[in-house]
Design an enzyme around this catalytic site. Sequence first.
Site, PDB file in Angstrom:
ATOM      1  N   THR A 110       0.926  -1.342   0.118  1.00 28.33           N
ATOM      2  CA  THR A 110      -0.016  -0.243  -0.317  1.00 28.33           C
ATOM      3  C   THR A 110       0.636   1.518   0.207  1.00 28.33           C
ATOM      4  OG1 THR A 110      -0.154   0.428   2.301  1.00 28.33           O
ATOM      5  CG2 THR A 110      -1.207  -1.107   2.035  1.00 28.33           C
ATOM      6  N   ASP A 111       0.286   2.819  -0.360  1.00 28.61           N
ATOM      7  CA  ASP A 111       0.562   4.038  -0.014  1.00 28.61           C
ATOM      8  C   ASP A 111       0.728   4.047   1.686  1.00 28.61           C
ATOM      9  OD1 ASP A 111       2.313   5.573  -0.261  1.00 28.61           O
ATOM     10  OD2 ASP A 111       1.106   6.433  -2.103  1.00 28.61           O
ATOM     11  N   TRP A 112       1.444   5.022   1.399  1.00 31.31           N
ATOM     12  CA  TRP A 112       0.874   5.688   3.218  1.00 31.31           C
ATOM     13  C   TRP A 112       0.175   5.485   4.174  1.00 31.31           C
ATOM     14  CZ3 TRP A 112       5.441   7.176   6.038  1.00 31.31           C
ATOM     15  CH2 TRP A 112       5.530   7.880   7.144  1.00 31.31           C
ATOM     16  N   ASP A 172      -2.880   3.251   3.681  1.00 31.12           N
ATOM     17  CA  ASP A 172      -4.154   4.281   3.214  1.00 31.12           C
ATOM     18  C   ASP A 172      -5.236   2.821   2.588  1.00 31.12           C
ATOM     19  OD1 ASP A 172      -3.465   6.254   1.244  1.00 31.12           O
ATOM     20  OD2 ASP A 172      -2.100   4.975   0.227  1.00 31.12           O
TER      21      ASP A 172
END
Length: 774
Positions: free
Chosen positions: A309-311, A313
């Site tokens: 995932t991104d930060w 998310d």
Amino acid sequence: MKTPINRLLVVLYVMLSACEIQAGNLRFSDNRDLEKRVAQTLSRMTLDEKIGQMLQLNIGVLGEGSGDQFRLDEKKLHEAVAVYKVGSILNAPGSMAMSPQRWREVIGRIQQVSMKEIGVPCLYGLDQNHGVTYTLGGTLFPQNINMGAALNPQLAEEAARITAYETRAASCPWTFSPTVDLSRDPRWPRVWENYGEDPLINSVMGSAAVRGFQGADPDNVDQYHIAACMKHYLGYGSPRTGKDRTPVYMPESELREKCFAPYKALVEAGALSVMVNSGSVNGIPVHASYRLITEWLKEGLHWDGMVVTDWADINNLFKREHVAVDKKDAIRIAINAGIDMSMDPYDLDFCTLLKQLVEEGKVSRERIDDAVRRVLRLKFRLGLFEHPTTGGGADYADFGSAQFAAVALKAAEESEVLLKNVGGVLPISKGKRILVCGPNANQMRCLNGGWSYTWQGHQADRFAGSYHTIYEAVAETFGKENVVLEQGVTYVGEGRYDEERAETVAEAVKAARDVDIVLCCIGENSYTETPGNLSDLALSENQRNLVKALAETGKPLVLILNEGRPRLVNDIEPLAAAVVNIMLPGNYGADALARLLSGAANFSARLPYTYPRHQASLTTYDYRVSEEVDKMEGAYDYDAVVSVQWPFGYGLSYTKFEYANFRVDKSHFNADDTLTFTVDVKNTGSRAGREAVQLYSRDMVASMVPENRRLRGFKKTAVLEPGQSETVVLTIPASDLAFVAPDGHWLLETGTFRMQTGKLTLEIQCDETRRLSR
């Protein structure tokens, strides 16, 4: 002490001959040895240990301090690794770069604890986005938007190779790069992190970066290479609002044909991991999309890499997107969609909640095993079980070397774009008096942009004092006695990117009256992600007023555009005799600019995006023909009839090139054919130079409204001396001329295609309509 540019010039450039560019066909091989080791390790792991491998924490929760002052808290480290079995850590402490030695100490300690407590090494990741973003003393290259402008994939590969070497010197094995989102909206604050608006350029340059990062064998990444993480899958660069992390609405046919294409190419190049788009596409958050993550990417491409995932998310699935009732529900949705690792930077409760979901039967053990298998596979491919740490000593003696700096300088020279040069005002003759002004004239922050020593790049001048600002490089090249600095407008130190002061405009105008030529350095300060959002695409009023005041002096005015995205300049461009768009060229960007302005080097770059003229007239070069509204003026318009400031692919040189004998080996073709195009390119000017040859197609009649044109290939010539010629060969599969139909299938239709390079065109005929599998 500044680094004299002439010291770099005595270093031989790495010879990077131009090559024909098409995405490769490499697939991961069936490595039975590797899979056996993964299976054996997985079989020994408890459910807690498996789930821990799926969590990535921010380094900041494991200690205190920023940069080299960071100190690990042994109690917190023990809790994360020994109790929760956390398998991955990311980021720089306080989002600030550290020295290689300090990195080795911090990562080394984490690996000691991980191997002792779990028997599985930690996977450490950093955003090393244009060189070693977070490693002091290493090499920073131009940002990806510049590399796209250079149209030289070998430069992109070499820059990535050097970045990998210097990242491993600090014991980090994984970078969250390259970014191949496609910069389709000029308002977006991450335009500059990509290679431009075109899917082919992003595919080719991104694939080159993957090869540079990972080396020749993605199954066996050695101690001088790192794992790539392509991002941000999928469609991230086309938000309806133009703002970061906001929804994308796009026909699925366009999503697959354009946005998916770079990821497919990078998988074929061997990319080992992918980071997911933070937002939603057509109302579905990508982190929740089984169709996009599992069906399109994993199953559709037979890809065995890892999805992160991104930060934070997964949290956004319930906090922002409202498709989950709480965090536990969000974890269920994301893991079942195909997420393998959660970048959950501050919380360990991911482990507790995911274990509950497994015990409740809401996430299957098979899905857990698949995710952990992918995490372990990546760690084995990186050799972390045998060598959890790397770096130090003679093995990394080239870290921060002059050899690496020469490549960064070359990349900057090849990526800065000459957009206007009326009356040959450039190059500037020696002995002329020069005023250097504007807010971008005398700081390193704006040359590097975001992801430079810190997340926002706002503290770059603390760390980049040994490099030249534009003023310093121009003064060194033309003589300090001939160069005056009076900025007129300045940025606010380490403040927001849009904070400016306009207190000395009168002084700049006064100084302009006493010189021969004015270099006005304008654009943007550094930013990335949401802090870079804007509501007005026009260049700031302060800067535009400065240009207008300087123009009143009647002195020749050269605009130096130093910006991460194309800011509107339609009211000041007519006032300038010359315009150079340097974008974000890195620590050696000013040196490269001075060499180009003096004529010691020649321009060869091309715009990697469409430069808009008006706020309400934003488009891309591959618009549908029914969008045509008015005829654009100027050379190289390629029959475009939309109003833009400068078109995609545009760029000037100090010399002239003539194209002749454009031909193809097959005037009739079908989907199985390969088409080979050749054209003779001759330097008919008075200076040596390189020409970026671009091949475009246009489907003249189609069952969907056809696009104005599409880039199908590109190649940079060797340096051609005046009078010298080169025959350029570009080969493409005929199937590249297909499009994705509304039903989601690739379709190549019978009919005429117009091919174009330079101002030359020819027509070819497809004789058979066929639905393709690709």
